[in-house]
Design a protein around this motif. Structure first.
Motif, PDB file in Angstrom:
ATOM      1  N   SER A   1       1.017  -1.360   0.011  1.00 28.61           N
ATOM      2  CA  SER A   1       0.029   0.073  -0.043  1.00 28.61           C
ATOM      3  C   SER A   1       0.678   1.185  -0.073  1.00 28.61           C
ATOM      4  CB  SER A   1      -0.901   0.011   1.330  1.00 28.61           C
ATOM      5  OG  SER A   1       0.013   0.241   2.384  1.00 28.61           O
ATOM      6  N   GLU A   2       0.320   2.400  -0.252  1.00 27.20           N
ATOM      7  CA  GLU A   2       1.056   3.439  -0.288  1.00 27.20           C
ATOM      8  C   GLU A   2       1.821   3.852   0.890  1.00 27.20           C
ATOM      9  OE1 GLU A   2       2.952   6.927  -1.892  1.00 27.20           O
ATOM     10  OE2 GLU A   2       2.236   5.110  -2.761  1.00 27.20           O
TER      11      GLU A   2
ATOM     12  N   ASP B   1       8.307   2.138   4.578  1.00 28.26           N
ATOM     13  CA  ASP B   1       9.393   1.446   4.102  1.00 28.26           C
ATOM     14  C   ASP B   1      10.643   2.065   3.598  1.00 28.26           C
ATOM     15  OD1 ASP B   1      10.943  -1.207   3.505  1.00 28.26           O
ATOM     16  OD2 ASP B   1      10.584  -0.679   1.453  1.00 28.26           O
ATOM     17  N   GLU B   2      10.242   2.996   2.903  1.00 25.31           N
ATOM     18  CA  GLU B   2      11.203   4.042   2.322  1.00 25.31           C
ATOM     19  C   GLU B   2      12.182   4.757   3.269  1.00 25.31           C
ATOM     20  OE1 GLU B   2      10.927   8.001  -0.219  1.00 25.31           O
ATOM     21  OE2 GLU B   2      10.007   6.168  -1.436  1.00 25.31           O
ATOM     22  N   ILE B   3      11.449   5.040   4.376  1.00 26.35           N
ATOM     23  CA  ILE B   3      12.111   5.706   5.576  1.00 26.35           C
ATOM     24  C   ILE B   3      12.619   4.906   6.269  1.00 26.35           C
ATOM     25  CG2 ILE B   3      10.951   7.913   4.990  1.00 26.35           C
ATOM     26  CD1 ILE B   3       9.281   7.401   7.638  1.00 26.35           C
ATOM     27  N   GLY B   4      12.391   3.624   6.268  1.00 30.20           N
ATOM     28  CA  GLY B   4      13.074   2.727   7.299  1.00 30.20           C
ATOM     29  C   GLY B   4      12.208   2.150   8.426  1.00 30.20           C
TER      30      GLY B   4
ATOM     31  N   THR C   1      -1.994  -9.872   2.817  1.00 33.00           N
ATOM     32  CA  THR C   1      -3.266  -9.598   2.166  1.00 33.00           C
ATOM     33  C   THR C   1      -3.792  -8.269   2.823  1.00 33.00           C
ATOM     34  OG1 THR C   1      -4.501 -10.816   3.710  1.00 33.00           O
ATOM     35  CG2 THR C   1      -3.556 -11.983   1.572  1.00 33.00           C
ATOM     36  N   LYS C   2      -4.771  -7.684   2.317  1.00 32.47           N
ATOM     37  CA  LYS C   2      -5.441  -6.509   2.692  1.00 32.47           C
ATOM     38  C   LYS C   2      -6.131  -6.641   4.031  1.00 32.47           C
ATOM     39  CE  LYS C   2      -7.865  -3.128   0.234  1.00 32.47           C
ATOM     40  NZ  LYS C   2      -8.791  -2.446  -0.684  1.00 32.47           N
TER      41      LYS C   2
END
Length: 118
Positions: free
Chosen positions: A95-96, A102-105, A114-115
């Motif tokens: 998800s966004e 994740d990008e910022i760790g 799953t959802k």
């Protein structure tokens, strides 16, 4: 042989992760280089984290972990993203909010999530 923790910015936790990845010494880590070593760390179960990667790269150069700025930091980010993508190709789309965290760790991708899964 010198311990991995003898390298600037790298402490006991990184040393343990390196041992799990088959990297037994500072000399072995230097011989591998930052990118190959970080690929091994991820492959052996270490969670990818950009700051940890920066600390490794800067430490191998004898520089403080936060010395990287501007274009150099952008180039490191691109290398980190490529290493992470190559080492974790089987993860489903996130998800966004998961992608940003994740990008910022803050969180890592969870395979098979799953959802409605916890």
């Amino acid at each position: 042989m010198s311990p991995v923790s003898s390298i600037r910015n790298l402490g006991p936790a990184v040393e343990q992760a390196c041992t799990r990845a088959g990297i037994q010494s500072a000399e072995g880590l230097r011989a591998l280089g930052a990118d190959a070593a970080y690929t091994r760390l991820i492959s052996s179960g270490s969670r990818p984290h950009f700051i940890g990667y920066c600390a490794l790269v800067m430490g191998l150069q004898g520089r403080p972990w936060n010395d990287c700025q501007g274009a150099e930091k952008d180039a490191l980010r691109a290398r980190f993203d490529a290493i992470k993508a190559a080492a974790t190709p089987d993860h489903p789309p996130q998800s966004e909010i998961e992608r940003v965290l994740d990008e910022i760790g803050v969180v890592e991708k969870r395979p098979g999530k799953t959802k409605n899964a916890p």
